[in-house]
Scaffold this active site. Structure first.
Site, PDB file in Angstrom:
ATOM      1  N   HIS A   1       0.870  -1.176   0.000  1.00 43.21           N
ATOM      2  CA  HIS A   1       0.000   0.000   0.000  1.00 43.21           C
ATOM      3  C   HIS A   1       0.913   1.233   0.000  1.00 43.21           C
ATOM      4  O   HIS A   1       2.017   1.183   0.563  1.00 43.21           O
ATOM      5  CB  HIS A   1      -0.836  -0.054   1.283  1.00 43.21           C
TER       6      HIS A   1
ATOM      7  N   ASP B   1       3.086  -4.231   8.029  1.00 41.29           N
ATOM      8  CA  ASP B   1       1.785  -3.580   7.849  1.00 41.29           C
ATOM      9  C   ASP B   1       0.721  -4.650   8.059  1.00 41.29           C
ATOM     10  O   ASP B   1       0.511  -5.502   7.195  1.00 41.29           O
ATOM     11  CB  ASP B   1       1.713  -2.986   6.436  1.00 41.29           C
TER      12      ASP B   1
ATOM     13  N   GLN C   1      -4.501  -5.314   7.195  1.00 41.78           N
ATOM     14  CA  GLN C   1      -5.456  -6.221   6.568  1.00 41.78           C
ATOM     15  C   GLN C   1      -5.430  -7.608   7.188  1.00 41.78           C
ATOM     16  O   GLN C   1      -6.148  -8.496   6.730  1.00 41.78           O
ATOM     17  CB  GLN C   1      -5.184  -6.321   5.051  1.00 41.78           C
TER      18      GLN C   1
ATOM     19  N   LYS D   1     -10.468  -0.136  10.272  1.00 43.81           N
ATOM     20  CA  LYS D   1     -10.576  -1.338   9.439  1.00 43.81           C
ATOM     21  C   LYS D   1     -10.960  -2.557  10.272  1.00 43.81           C
ATOM     22  O   LYS D   1     -11.089  -3.654   9.756  1.00 43.81           O
ATOM     23  CB  LYS D   1      -9.254  -1.599   8.715  1.00 43.81           C
TER      24      LYS D   1
ATOM     25  N   CYS E   1      -4.758   2.377  -3.676  1.00 45.75           N
ATOM     26  CA  CYS E   1      -3.529   2.880  -3.042  1.00 45.75           C
ATOM     27  C   CYS E   1      -2.370   1.906  -3.204  1.00 45.75           C
ATOM     28  O   CYS E   1      -1.501   1.817  -2.317  1.00 45.75           O
ATOM     29  CB  CYS E   1      -3.739   3.216  -1.560  1.00 45.75           C
TER      30      CYS E   1
END
Lengths: 161, 439
Positions: free
Chosen positions: B153, B229, B232, B255, B395
């Site tokens: 991202h 990261d 997700q 999220k 993104c």
């Protein structure tokens, strides 16, 4: 179904058979524009000439575009409306088109000025698609400004808004 | 294999009850029962961008604001004590949710700020008058390299580009194998010069779950710091950051059924203790004199100013909500939805999924292309039918370039989605092809 308000038959026709597509020479200036939210892009060239009275006229618009049906069709309609017009007239058309698609559907478009462009009135109701409709038009505005000021090909790529 | 996969496999193969009562669950989410575009029931398949929030989260924020709101970590009055307790309790619950100690959790406004915090802290260790020990651990400069991947991202790419620009370090990256939809581990750019390896746990476009263990091992072998990261992954499966062994990780509240305006930077305790600050000012100091200041221990060192408080409380409520369902069950449910989407899309002519086409080492972001219909136009037809997806490059523009496409359609799932909603997506894709005359 609201879809048909946006995707009027005229738009789908221009999308399937875009007018004036492809990059041609000679040209006076070129503009590259990109829609940063979706990655769609257009490279558009403008060729101007002087008419008998010495007024600047749009001789040709040629382009290479990567984008959705709305952006492709809007660029196709642009060439229909603007080629053969004086630069001043083209800017009046551009302003009317911009005003219409940015109006959130509050402006009744003038068919005498916008021709097939009025088909994009439905797009104005979808704020996320306004940039699609304007991508080619912003490239035209930028390329023409370059042609008039004599800085023909520096890519701007600063988005369509 | 990552802990994410272990968890999923354990659930599928074990005796755990993996069903989620979505009818009951959805009653907690007021937004999911609304209609859009001419009274179509909303089918919300954009949780990868932002998830919806249950009443429990909204109620927790409201209760905090109505009863306990004060500036935390200052003031000795009763309300200030209650606010501080609520804020620190939130930190402890969120830390436990990802297998961390409370002192390893720094609240940021979002995951993007968390990554920037690390990048700027490293930058601050690289310039000016810096303690030699701090510089030795954290400084980057010419000749050093920072490694990312092509599937990041922008939030886990641009801050590293900027750190390289500021310090003279060089950015390298793992390539993506487009056929498999996975990192090309053979393109490994990690060397003795590598100072940081930053990568996503689960791609927000491809759904790919990356081999964290392998990447951490390679980074450790050369003494590089790892930054994960996990935006997700944390909302969708059990994630234990300590077990994964990463040095830093980030995730965002909005999220994972929580509020916007709050995210988390996880850092291993001893790293945070040694790392220089990013944002400076009130709250993060130890001693302040006109000539200079010293700084509080972490996590306060990295939380300058009065922090977001009701949002942190709301995020803790979201974590409690997810824990009550059970993250194994969340993962199994989303795996079932993903499987149904992949199977359904495979049966639509002219549709190509970008990313792994099986649910192995894969999460619930499903991006795809429809031949001869631009992603924006597919999205518009879906929207007209009440189906909310994301269109564009999500993104992750370099990843789309790698696939030589400008834009994809992405459906992304959360625990509240249903098989009927997957069916609505598939029907909508058929309708888009038909509308544009390719069906």
């Amino acid at each position: 179904m609201q879809l048909n308000q946006m995707y009027q038959e005229i738009i789908l026709d221009h999308y399937r058979n875009p007018h004036g597509a492809g990059l041609r020479e000679p040209f006076d200036a070129e503009s590259f524009q990109v829609n940063p939210t979706c990655g769609d892009e257009v490279t558009l060239r403008v060729a101007l000439k002087r008419d008998d009275a010495g007024v600047q006229v749009v001789a040709d618009i040629s382009y290479d575009a990567l984008g959705c049906s709305i952006s492709q069709a809007a660029t196709s309609v642009l060439t229909d409306l603007v080629v053969g017009r004086t630069v001043d007239e083209s800017m009046t058309i551009l302003d009317a088109f911009k005003e219409m698609v940015q109006s959130r559907g509050t402006i009744e478009p003038d068919e005498d000025v916008l021709g097939d462009g009025i088909a994009f009135a439905g797009v104005a109701r979808y704020p996320a698609r306004v940039k699609c409709a304007l991508l080619g038009w912003m490239a035209y505005q930028d390329a023409t400004a370059r042609a008039m000021s004599g800085s023909p090909s520096e890519a701007s790529g600063n988005g369509a808004s | 294999m990552t802990s994410l996969d272990h968890a999923v496999h354990r659930t599928i193969g074990g005796t755990a009850d993996t069903t989620v009562d979505t009818a009951k669950l959805r009653a907690d989410f007021p937004l999911l029962s609304r209609t859009v575009r001419d009274n179509r029931p909303l089918v919300y398949l954009d949780s990868g961008a932002t998830s919806q929030r249950p009443r429990q989260v909204l109620d927790a924020e409201r209760a905090f604001l109505e009863q306990h709101n004060a500036a935390v970590h200052r003031g000795a009055h009763q309300i200030a004590e209650e606010a501080t307790d609520a804020y620190e309790s939130a930190r402890a619950r969120i830390a436990a949710f990802v297998g961390a100690e409370p002192g390893e959790v720094v609240f940021t406004k979002n995951a993007t700020e968390g990554i920037n915090l690390v990048a700027y802290a490293l930058g601050n260790a690289s310039i000016g008058d810096v303690d030699a020990e701090v510089a030795a651990r954290f400084a980057v400069g010419p000749g050093d390299e920072i490694v990312v991947t092509e599937m990041e991202h922008h939030a886990n790419l641009v801050p590293w580009q900027e750190l390289c620009r500021r310090t003279g370090a060089t950015l390298r990256w793992f390539a993506v194998d487009t056929a498999a939809g996975r990192l090309d581990l053979g393109s490994d750019p990690i060397t003795e010069r590598t100072k940081v390896v930053a990568f996503t746990h689960q791609s927000n476009v491809l759904g790919t779950v990356n081999p964290v263990d392998e990447l951490v091992a390679r980074a450790r072998a050369v003494g590089a710091l790892t930054v994960l990261d996990s935006c997700q992954s944390v909302p969708h499966a059990p994630v234990n950051l300590s077990t994964l062994g990463v040095d830093y990780a980030v995730f965002s509240g909005h999220k994972m059924l929580g509020p916007s305006g709050v995210g988390v930077l996880y850092g291993r305790e001893e790293l945070l203790a040694a790392m220089p600050p990013f944002l400076t000012g009130g709250s993060m100091i130890e001693l302040v004199r006109m000539e200079g200041s010293t700084y509080a221990p972490p996590p306060q060192r990295f939380e300058a100013g009065v922090p977001m408080t009701s949002q942190a409380v709301g995020l803790a409520a979201a974590v409690d909500y997810l824990s009550t369902i059970g993250m194994d069950r969340v993962a199994a449910h989303e795996r079932m939805l993903t499987e149904a989407a992949l199977t359904g899309l495979a049966q639509v002519p002219g549709v190509r999924v970008i990313g792994p086409t099986s649910t192995e080492d894969r999460g619930g972001a499903v991006s795809f292309l429809v031949d001869e219909v631009h992603a924006h136009d597919v999205g518009q037809v879906l929207d007209d039918r009440g189906v909310a997806v994301r269109v564009g490059h999500h993104c992750a523009w370099p990843l789309h370039r790698r696939y030589e496409v400008a834009a994809t359609v992405r459906a992304s799932f959360a625990v509240y989605n249903t098989l009927d909603e997957v069916a609505a997506l598939i029907d909508g894709v058929h309708a888009a092809r038909s509308f544009f005359g390719v069906g």
